[in-house]
Design a protein around this motif. Sequence first.
Motif: not given
Length: 510
Positions: A103, A106, A118, A121-122
């Motif tokens: 996190e 992010c 973001v 990446w998630r």
Amino acid sequence: MDVIIIGSGIGGLSCGALLARYGFKVTVCESHSIPGGAAHSFTYNGFKFDSGPSLYSGLSYSPSNNPLRQVLDAIGEDCEWANYDTWGCFLPEGDFNTSVGAEQFCEILLKFRGQQAVNEWRELQRVMAPLANAAIAIPPAALRFDLGALQTAGKFAPSLIKHFFNVSKLTGPFSSIMDGVVTDSFIRNWLNMLCFLLSGLPADGTSAAEVAFMFADWYRPGVTLDYPVGGAGALVDALVRGLEKHGGKLLLRSHVEEIIVENKRAVGVKLRGGKEIRANTVISNASVWDTLKLIPSGSVPQQFIEKRESTPECESFMHLHLGIDADDIRSDLQCHYIFVKDWELGITAPQNLVLISIPSVIESSLAPPGKHSIHVYTPGNEPYDLWQGMDRNSQEYLEQKQNRAEIMWGALEKIIPDIRSRCEVTLIGTPLTHERYLRRNRGSYGPAIRAGSALFPGSNTPLKGLMCCGDSTFPGIGLPAVAASGMIAANTLAPVEKHLKMLEELEVRN
């Protein structure tokens, strides 16, 4: 003597300590006056320095997926650990601190790249989660290079079957996964950098399994990074204790000049000075290229020699080891920093990436009161060819040392602008230093075997009685990989029933 091990690097010590634990009579022969190979520590004018690795994870807790932690658990040894979770970055996008854990990164992406980055990446985290579980489905402690693996690794078959579809994705390069998820240039550059630090190669040459293992370790809840109290030497000392308490021996200043071969079998080693030590098995922790130099002519097929000699290699290192006055120094120093000059050059470009380690920030015993120990290095991107044939006592060599060290001084000045005036100890290491003191062929970081194009050869050789461990035998270059290589070589020699008993005891202890 049952086993002689050539070299006391982490792979050799892991192998030797486990073999001693299994009941073998083991002697480790080390050329240097200090054990540990590329991971040894040394003291200079009151400052303690690490010669190589500076980033550790998965070692301060148990059970752990880190093979080195599994070795320590198996031999009943440990050292004290300091923990932290943040490091600094000086990248083309900007300067910032980041932490392990998904996190926090992010937040960095949102600041520098926006919501779309973001989201990517998630999504990568989602894709990597089952691959990470697959990468750790069978613990390295269960592996061996013979049919006994059907029993030892077979214990974990249900877990492997559960992840079978994902296991097949781990054999190729990480880029095959990354390319299907990530388009943002910063994330791609970041991942290429992490891959380079893992294997010496970018994402298209680093196995997906290595990256999945990292994701399993770095992006789990509550994760921290580790540093051994007392420096890397404390970790080496723990392995030496494990070797010796089970009856093994470590011989320092014992340079192996030749592997003795009789009747087409390795039967011992000859040391500098002519002393011979005989054993049933010889295990070389030297690099693939250096091991070949020890084998008498005609002892192995020429095809084997040519194949091993052609193993591609990573470049070498430049090092700065500094002992500095920390009076009135900034209070927010991090233990580690990463500096990248230009992504467009490519992450493997010479002097494009610099790592900075200031472990005395979290471990004060490494430096006198009011001082800091600093290690700055270019990790496997310094061309050996620039140094080959140089006289280490020449003015030319001295000048080139100073010139090639400037990139490291410049990176460090971003953190401590007046660093040069603070120095009480200044040591500059080059590929020739690496080659001389660490016995590394051409000062190399290790093999550059690209995932998907070739396999690492494992511990077995065509010469009976000769096995190998270390970074030339197992994917990845850092401590987990070499510890795994040593553990697997030891397991392969051990009777299956003793191997199974060791696995059972680890389960009980954990």
